[in-house]
Every structure is written in structure tokens, then in C-alpha cells.
Design a protein around this motif. Structure first.
Motif, short mmCIF file in Angstrom:
data_model
loop_
_atom_site.label_atom_id
_atom_site.label_comp_id
_atom_site.label_asym_id
_atom_site.label_seq_id
_atom_site.Cartn_x
_atom_site.Cartn_y
_atom_site.Cartn_z
N TRP A 75 0.83 -1.21 0.00
CA TRP A 75 0.00 0.00 0.00
C TRP A 75 0.86 1.25 0.00
O TRP A 75 0.49 2.28 -0.58
CB TRP A 75 -0.96 -0.01 1.19
CG TRP A 75 -0.35 0.26 2.52
CD1 TRP A 75 0.18 -0.64 3.37
CD2 TRP A 75 -0.22 1.55 3.16
NE1 TRP A 75 0.66 -0.02 4.50
CE2 TRP A 75 0.42 1.32 4.40
CE3 TRP A 75 -0.57 2.85 2.80
CZ2 TRP A 75 0.71 2.35 5.29
CZ3 TRP A 75 -0.28 3.87 3.68
CH2 TRP A 75 0.36 3.63 4.91
N LEU A 76 2.06 1.17 0.61
CA LEU A 76 2.99 2.29 0.55
C LEU A 76 3.50 2.48 -0.88
O LEU A 76 3.65 3.60 -1.35
CB LEU A 76 4.18 2.05 1.48
CG LEU A 76 3.91 2.11 2.99
CD1 LEU A 76 5.18 1.78 3.75
CD2 LEU A 76 3.39 3.48 3.39
N GLY A 77 3.78 1.36 -1.55
CA GLY A 77 4.22 1.44 -2.93
C GLY A 77 3.17 2.07 -3.82
O GLY A 77 3.48 2.89 -4.69
N TYR A 78 1.91 1.71 -3.59
CA TYR A 78 0.83 2.30 -4.37
C TYR A 78 0.71 3.79 -4.10
O TYR A 78 0.56 4.60 -5.03
CB TYR A 78 -0.48 1.60 -4.04
CG TYR A 78 -1.69 2.23 -4.70
CD1 TYR A 78 -1.91 2.09 -6.06
CD2 TYR A 78 -2.59 2.98 -3.96
CE1 TYR A 78 -3.00 2.68 -6.67
CE2 TYR A 78 -3.69 3.57 -4.55
CZ TYR A 78 -3.89 3.42 -5.91
OH TYR A 78 -4.97 4.01 -6.51
N ALA A 79 0.81 4.18 -2.83
CA ALA A 79 0.67 5.59 -2.45
C ALA A 79 1.82 6.44 -2.98
O ALA A 79 1.63 7.58 -3.38
CB ALA A 79 0.58 5.73 -0.93
N ARG A 80 3.02 5.86 -3.00
CA ARG A 80 4.21 6.64 -3.37
C ARG A 80 4.57 6.51 -4.85
O ARG A 80 4.96 7.48 -5.48
CB ARG A 80 5.40 6.18 -2.51
CG ARG A 80 6.74 6.85 -2.82
CD ARG A 80 6.67 8.35 -2.57
NE ARG A 80 7.96 8.99 -2.83
CZ ARG A 80 8.40 9.32 -4.04
NH1 ARG A 80 7.66 9.05 -5.10
NH2 ARG A 80 9.58 9.91 -4.18
N MET A 81 4.40 5.30 -5.43
CA MET A 81 4.91 5.04 -6.77
C MET A 81 3.83 4.74 -7.80
O MET A 81 4.12 4.70 -9.00
CB MET A 81 5.90 3.86 -6.73
CG MET A 81 7.02 4.02 -5.73
SD MET A 81 8.17 5.35 -6.13
CE MET A 81 9.04 4.61 -7.51
N GLY A 82 2.60 4.50 -7.36
CA GLY A 82 1.51 4.26 -8.30
C GLY A 82 1.20 2.79 -8.50
O GLY A 82 1.94 1.90 -8.07
N ALA A 137 10.14 -1.84 -11.57
CA ALA A 137 9.76 -2.73 -10.47
C ALA A 137 10.84 -2.69 -9.41
O ALA A 137 11.91 -2.09 -9.58
CB ALA A 137 9.57 -4.16 -10.98
N SER A 138 10.55 -3.34 -8.29
CA SER A 138 11.54 -3.51 -7.23
C SER A 138 11.23 -4.82 -6.53
O SER A 138 10.33 -5.55 -6.93
CB SER A 138 11.47 -2.33 -6.23
OG SER A 138 10.36 -2.48 -5.36
N LEU A 139 11.98 -5.10 -5.47
CA LEU A 139 11.66 -6.25 -4.64
C LEU A 139 11.02 -5.81 -3.34
O LEU A 139 11.08 -6.50 -2.32
CB LEU A 139 12.92 -7.10 -4.40
CG LEU A 139 13.43 -7.83 -5.64
CD1 LEU A 139 14.69 -8.61 -5.33
CD2 LEU A 139 12.36 -8.76 -6.22
N GLY A 140 10.38 -4.64 -3.38
CA GLY A 140 9.54 -4.19 -2.28
C GLY A 140 10.30 -3.77 -1.06
O GLY A 140 11.48 -3.44 -1.09
N GLY A 141 9.58 -3.75 0.06
CA GLY A 141 10.20 -3.60 1.36
C GLY A 141 10.68 -2.23 1.75
O GLY A 141 10.02 -1.21 1.52
N ILE A 142 11.88 -2.20 2.31
CA ILE A 142 12.38 -1.02 3.00
C ILE A 142 12.63 0.15 2.04
O ILE A 142 12.51 1.30 2.43
CB ILE A 142 13.67 -1.37 3.76
CG1 ILE A 142 13.40 -2.54 4.73
CG2 ILE A 142 14.18 -0.17 4.54
CD1 ILE A 142 12.26 -2.27 5.70
N GLY A 143 12.98 -0.15 0.80
CA GLY A 143 13.17 0.94 -0.15
C GLY A 143 11.90 1.75 -0.34
O GLY A 143 11.94 2.98 -0.42
N ILE A 144 10.77 1.06 -0.43
CA ILE A 144 9.48 1.74 -0.56
C ILE A 144 9.18 2.55 0.70
O ILE A 144 8.75 3.70 0.62
CB ILE A 144 8.35 0.73 -0.82
CG1 ILE A 144 8.56 0.04 -2.17
CG2 ILE A 144 6.99 1.40 -0.78
CD1 ILE A 144 7.56 -1.06 -2.46
N LEU A 145 9.41 1.95 1.87
CA LEU A 145 9.19 2.66 3.14
C LEU A 145 10.05 3.90 3.21
O LEU A 145 9.60 4.97 3.65
CB LEU A 145 9.49 1.73 4.31
CG LEU A 145 9.38 2.35 5.70
CD1 LEU A 145 7.97 2.83 5.97
CD2 LEU A 145 9.83 1.35 6.77
N GLY A 146 11.31 3.79 2.78
CA GLY A 146 12.21 4.94 2.81
C GLY A 146 11.71 6.08 1.95
O GLY A 146 11.74 7.25 2.38
#
Length: 207
Positions: A75-82, A137-146
Motif C-alpha cells: 500500500w505504501l508502494g501504491y501511495a508513493r509510486m503508483g 519494479a523492485s523487490l519491495g520492502g524497506i526501499g518503498i518505506l524509505g
């Protein structure tokens, strides 16, 4: 073709086939990197490193743990990156979860020197991550949170990732044998070095 025309052509983005190839290549390389890492009993940084460490402690497979620990971050990825980025990232995480288990049954090492394995892990995983980044794309996780925290609070994303990795390796220090801890650090440094040198938007503009 002029430089401007080349950039305009690249900026149109990848075709679905190119994206599929990029995700398959990226996750396969990262999956092979995980096989090397776990064969040597090492860890790495970010969410993958957390999943590896938890798999050592719990006995669960890396693929299952990795898939589960990434669930809160979408959900963070959606909010930040689409939506497009989030869907691609979900697919990449799912593919790595499956491929890491599959490749573990297909690739067997009779002998692998730890320091060589750590460097190979860094090169192979770095190449895989670059492919994923270049295909949105990414492998999710802490990068998105950052990225999310940077947007909301101004706290730099790099510091978030560094803080997480510092905590992760602090825990790993008490879990891994001394030499395994040292080689784990080497592998993590090589991964980040490969990405730092090669991941530049002015070198590659397609999405």
C-alpha cells in the motif's frame, strides 16, 4: 538517429514483452544470488536479508518468508509510486519467492569459497536489481518505506535503508558465525556498489 530522438524513443517505455523479459531476468538473477547466499549461510540487507535471517531462525523457506514480509509494503508502494509500479513489484516478489526455491533444487555447489561466493552474490544480485529497476519494479520492502517517509517527513530514504540494514546486521552478528558475518558484509557492499555505479537515470530513461 539523433540523441534527442533516441531519448524520445526510450521515453515511450518498454513493451509488455520487454517488461516480462526484464522481470524474468531480474528475478532469476536475484534467485540465483539467494541460492549462493543461503548455501554459504550468509545474509544480506533490506527485506531479502530479513527474510533470509528469519528463514535461518525459523526453518521456514526463504520464498515463503520473503513473500509474507513484503505484504505490508504494497500500500505504501501504491501511495508513493503508483499502481503500475506496485503491480510489477508484487509480480517480481512472487516470482523471486518461487524461483529461489526452484533454483535451489537445480543449482548445487560441491565447493564454493565464501569470499568468492559473497562477491558473486553481489554482482549477480546487483545485475538482477538493475534489471528490475529499469523495468519499473523492485523487490519491495524497506526501499518503498524509505521513499514514503522521505516524502512525508523529509527524512532521507537512504538513511532509512541504512538504519534498517545496521539493525539487521547487528542482529545477524549474534546469529551468524564470525566469518559468515564478515562475508555477509562483503556481499552487501558489492550489491550496493554495483547499484550505486550503474543505476543512473541519465544513462537510461525508459520506464
Amino acid at each position: 538517429m539523433s540523441k534527442t530522438q533516441t531519448k524520445d524513443s526510450q521515453a515511450q517505455g518498454h513493451s509488455p514483452l520487454a517488461d516480462a523479459q526484464g522481470l524474468l531476468f531480474g528475478t532469476s538473477m536475484c534467485g540465483l544470488g539467494i541460492v549462493i547466499l543461503t548455501h554459504l549461510g550468509l545474509v544480506t540487507g533490506q527485506t531479502a536479508g530479513l527474510a533470509v535471517l528469519l528463514s535461518y531462525v525459523t526453518g521456514w523457506s526463504f520464498g515463503l518468508v520473503f513473500f509474507l514480509v513484503n505484504l505490508p509494503f504494497y500500500w505504501l508502494g501504491y501511495a508513493r509510486m503508483g499502481l503500475r509500479f506496485t503491480i510489477k513489484t508484487f509480480i517480481a516478489v512472487a516470482m523471486l519467492s518461487v524461483l529461489s526455491k526452484f533454483l535451489g533444487t537445480q543449482v548445487v555447489f560441491s565447493e564454493l569459497t565464501p569470499w568468492v561466493g559473497a562477491i558473486l552474490f553481489g554482482f549477480i544480485t546487483g545485475a538482477g536489481l538493475l534489471a528490475l529497476f529499469r523495468h519499473g519494479a523492485s523487490l519491495g520492502g524497506i526501499g518503498i518505506l524509505g521513499l514514503y517517509l522521505q516524502e512525508k517527513t523529509g527524512f532521507r530514504a537512504g538513511w532509512t535503508q541504512l538504519s534498517f540494514d545496521a539493525g539487521l546486521f547487528a542482529v545477524a552478528f549474534f546469529v551468524l558465525p564470525g566469518t559468515a558475518f564478515i562475508w555477509s558484509l562483503l556481499g552487501a557492499v558489492v550489491v550496493n556498489f554495483v547499484i550505486a555505479i550503474n543505476h543512473r537515470k541519465d544513462w537510461y530513461v525508459a520506464t
